[in-house]
Motif scaffolding. Structure first.
Motif, PDB file in Angstrom:
ATOM      1  N   THR A 136       1.106  -1.361  -0.188  1.00 15.00           N
ATOM      2  CA  THR A 136      -0.081  -0.096  -0.117  1.00 15.00           C
ATOM      3  C   THR A 136       0.830   1.498  -0.322  1.00 15.00           C
ATOM      4  OG1 THR A 136      -0.098   0.024   2.149  1.00 15.00           O
ATOM      5  CG2 THR A 136      -2.050  -1.056   1.395  1.00 15.00           C
ATOM      6  N   TYR A 138       1.515   3.351   1.992  1.00 15.33           N
ATOM      7  CA  TYR A 138       1.364   3.626   3.653  1.00 15.33           C
ATOM      8  C   TYR A 138       2.572   2.061   4.077  1.00 15.33           C
ATOM      9  CZ  TYR A 138      -3.141   5.269   2.943  1.00 15.33           C
ATOM     10  OH  TYR A 138      -4.020   5.921   2.424  1.00 15.33           O
ATOM     11  N   GLY A 139       2.992   1.544   3.023  1.00 13.02           N
ATOM     12  CA  GLY A 139       3.693   0.292   3.474  1.00 13.02           C
ATOM     13  C   GLY A 139       3.551  -1.030   3.505  1.00 13.02           C
ATOM     14  N   ARG A 141       1.081  -4.223   3.928  1.00 16.25           N
ATOM     15  CA  ARG A 141       0.431  -4.145   5.274  1.00 16.25           C
ATOM     16  C   ARG A 141       0.621  -6.106   5.302  1.00 16.25           C
ATOM     17  NH1 ARG A 141      -3.396   0.724   5.999  1.00 16.25           N
ATOM     18  NH2 ARG A 141      -1.366   2.092   6.988  1.00 16.25           N
ATOM     19  N   ALA A 169      -6.888  -2.139   4.107  1.00 19.58           N
ATOM     20  CA  ALA A 169      -5.875  -2.006   4.122  1.00 19.58           C
ATOM     21  C   ALA A 169      -5.258  -1.299   2.417  1.00 19.58           C
ATOM     22  CB  ALA A 169      -4.059  -3.345   3.698  1.00 19.58           C
ATOM     23  N   HIS A 170      -6.348  -1.081   1.954  1.00 16.34           N
ATOM     24  CA  HIS A 170      -5.407   0.484   0.386  1.00 16.34           C
ATOM     25  C   HIS A 170      -6.341   1.684   1.172  1.00 16.34           C
ATOM     26  CE1 HIS A 170      -2.851  -2.321  -1.592  1.00 16.34           C
ATOM     27  NE2 HIS A 170      -4.456  -3.421  -1.434  1.00 16.34           N
ATOM     28  N   GLU A 174      -4.561   5.416   8.371  1.00 14.08           N
ATOM     29  CA  GLU A 174      -3.921   4.810   9.907  1.00 14.08           C
ATOM     30  C   GLU A 174      -4.103   3.108  10.004  1.00 14.08           C
ATOM     31  OE1 GLU A 174      -1.863   6.947  11.546  1.00 14.08           O
ATOM     32  OE2 GLU A 174      -2.040   8.248  10.907  1.00 14.08           O
ATOM     33  N   LEU A 175      -3.318   2.575  10.364  1.00 16.80           N
ATOM     34  CA  LEU A 175      -3.516   1.200  10.631  1.00 16.80           C
ATOM     35  C   LEU A 175      -4.163   0.893  11.581  1.00 16.80           C
ATOM     36  CD1 LEU A 175      -1.663  -1.771   9.674  1.00 16.80           C
ATOM     37  CD2 LEU A 175      -0.297  -0.982  12.033  1.00 16.80           C
ATOM     38  N   LEU A 219      -2.134  -7.648  13.204  1.00 15.86           N
ATOM     39  CA  LEU A 219      -1.746  -7.237  12.558  1.00 15.86           C
ATOM     40  C   LEU A 219      -0.698  -5.727  12.375  1.00 15.86           C
ATOM     41  CD1 LEU A 219      -3.948  -5.630  10.389  1.00 15.86           C
ATOM     42  CD2 LEU A 219      -4.175  -4.269  11.317  1.00 15.86           C
ATOM     43  N   GLU A 221       2.471  -3.291   9.768  1.00 14.50           N
ATOM     44  CA  GLU A 221       2.521  -2.958   8.546  1.00 14.50           C
ATOM     45  C   GLU A 221       4.384  -2.618   8.658  1.00 14.50           C
ATOM     46  OE1 GLU A 221       0.203   1.006   7.480  1.00 14.50           O
ATOM     47  OE2 GLU A 221       1.675   1.837   8.600  1.00 14.50           O
ATOM     48  N   ARG A 223       7.086  -0.773   7.107  1.00  9.63           N
ATOM     49  CA  ARG A 223       7.033   0.970   6.642  1.00  9.63           C
ATOM     50  C   ARG A 223       8.189   1.032   5.440  1.00  9.63           C
ATOM     51  NH1 ARG A 223       5.150   4.789  11.979  1.00  9.63           N
ATOM     52  NH2 ARG A 223       3.512   3.558  11.930  1.00  9.63           N
ATOM     53  N   THR A 270       5.308   0.447  17.544  1.00  9.13           N
ATOM     54  CA  THR A 270       6.488   1.196  16.846  1.00  9.13           C
ATOM     55  C   THR A 270       8.070   1.175  16.995  1.00  9.13           C
ATOM     56  OG1 THR A 270       5.858   3.202  17.531  1.00  9.13           O
ATOM     57  CG2 THR A 270       4.677   2.392  15.438  1.00  9.13           C
TER      58      THR A 270
END
Length: 367
Positions: A136, A138-139, A141, A169-170, A174-175, A219, A221, A223, A270
């Motif tokens: 995506t 955003y990274g 996922r 996800a697309h 925000e996660l 879940l 992500e 990056r 994170t």
């Protein structure tokens, strides 16, 4: 030019479809034609031939041979037909399962991936475990989850969660927004199941109480700089394969989806990174809770240590083989693995090109 109306075309298609249906039924009945014909001949010979009604051992032996041949032919014909039907059903089921739990691409935005699942239900390649990875803006996922229970009965929740993830996800920046979409999709699925199993006019409790169905879920992500954002809903933390095998910190776990509402504020963890060359192994609890006939748990962490340095598909294959050897091929729960290796190259800082002057420092204003 002869033009045909829409009604004529519809009738033509209906007639063609009917002919194909008749042809299909005729082809399916061909394997039974021979034994049925033999049976008719045997019955006619038994009751219409005077020789068959005569007493004596040779006549009885001949009659037995005829009926045994007819029965064997009938059984073989039916068996062949059933095997063909079973092969067609398996082909359709495998295609459906591949669409539902499709394998991830071998490479995704600089990451190498591999996944695999062992189902506790015989004859099924998917069950109550789920995984997916998408690239995506955003990274990358990734989701890994486990529906309460296993086997084909849990496929409804798997479809609801995976279908929602592939869109959210697309769409969600925000996660936490992705996780809320998954929660709403699961709630809709549970409400629909409740109406189907326990309608308002029905009596008694449903066979499978929906209130007891939930999904543990992780879940994640990845990056561009390798930093990981993680939201853990009661799911086992993944393993990081680097210089040593260690658990990845995932922060404070959230309740599984379907048990309690999510908090008002969702803050992903994170603090961890996936550095170039490191491998991340996401799994379901069936990998750590598998036991052999003596009740001994499978050494999942030790198996990962033995597969360190292998490519992702090698980690999945070697771990599955070790798991099947330990359990003797008898699994009590579904097992899903998703392995991610960071193949991105860290580019060092480049020196200034020759001929370019560095900016001079500002002159001092002090006397």
């Amino acid at each position: 030019m002869i033009r045909t109306s829409r009604g004529d075309r519809v009738r033509t298609k209906a007639v063609s479809a009917g002919r194909r249906g008749l042809g299909g039924r005729f082809r399916r009945s061909v394997p039974l034609a021979l034994p049925v014909g033999w049976g008719a001949v045997a019955v006619a010979w038994k009751f219409g031939c005077p020789l068959a009604r005569q007493p004596g051992l040779p006549v009885r032996i001949a009659t037995s041979i005829v009926f045994l041949t007819v029965g064997t032919g009938l059984v073989l014909g039916v068996r062949r037909q059933l095997r063909r039907e079973l092969a067609r059903v398996r082909a359709v089921a495998e295609a459906t399962q591949q669409v539902l739990l499709r394998p991830p691409p071998a490479r995704l935005d600089g990451l190498a991936l591999a996944a695999g699942q062992l189902s506790a239900t015989r004859g099924a390649s998917v069950g109550g475990d789920l995984y997916e990875a998408v690239a995506t803006p955003y990274g990358v996922r990734i989701v890994v989850g486990d529906v309460r229970g296993h086997g084909l009965a849990a496929l409804g929740a798997v479809v609801a969660v995976l279908g929602s993830f592939r869109e959210a996800a697309h769409d969600e920046a925000e996660l936490g927004g992705v996780l809320r979409r998954l929660e709403r999709a699961l709630q809709r699925h549970l409400r629909e199941r409740a109406r189907d199993e326990h309608p308002a006019l029905g009596k008694g409790d449903p066979e499978h109480p929906v209130a007891e169905e939930f999904v543990t879920l992780l879940l994640l992500e990845v990056r561009a700089d390798g930093r990981l954002a993680v939201l853990d809903c009661g799911h086992p933390a993944p393993y990081l394969l680097g210089p040593r095998v260690e658990r990845l910190p995932v922060g404070e776990p959230l309740p599984p989806l379907g048990v309690l509402p999510l908090p008002a504020v969702l803050v992903p963890h994170t603090a961890a990174r996936l550095l170039p060359g490191e491998t991340l192994v996401l799994h379901t609890d069936g990998a750590e809770e598998a036991r052999d006939r003596r009740g001994r748990f499978f050494g999942f962490e030790a198996a990962l240590a033995r597969s360190a340095g292998r490519p992702p598909e090698g980690v999945v294959r070697q771990t599955h083989e070790a798991l099947l050897r330990h359990t003797g091929g008898r699994l009590d729960d579904d097992v899903a693995l998703l392995v991610v290796r960071n193949d991105r190259v860290r580019v060092p800082a480049q020196p200034a090109e020759p001929g370019l002057r560095r900016p001079r420092p500002a002159p001092s204003t002090h006397c």
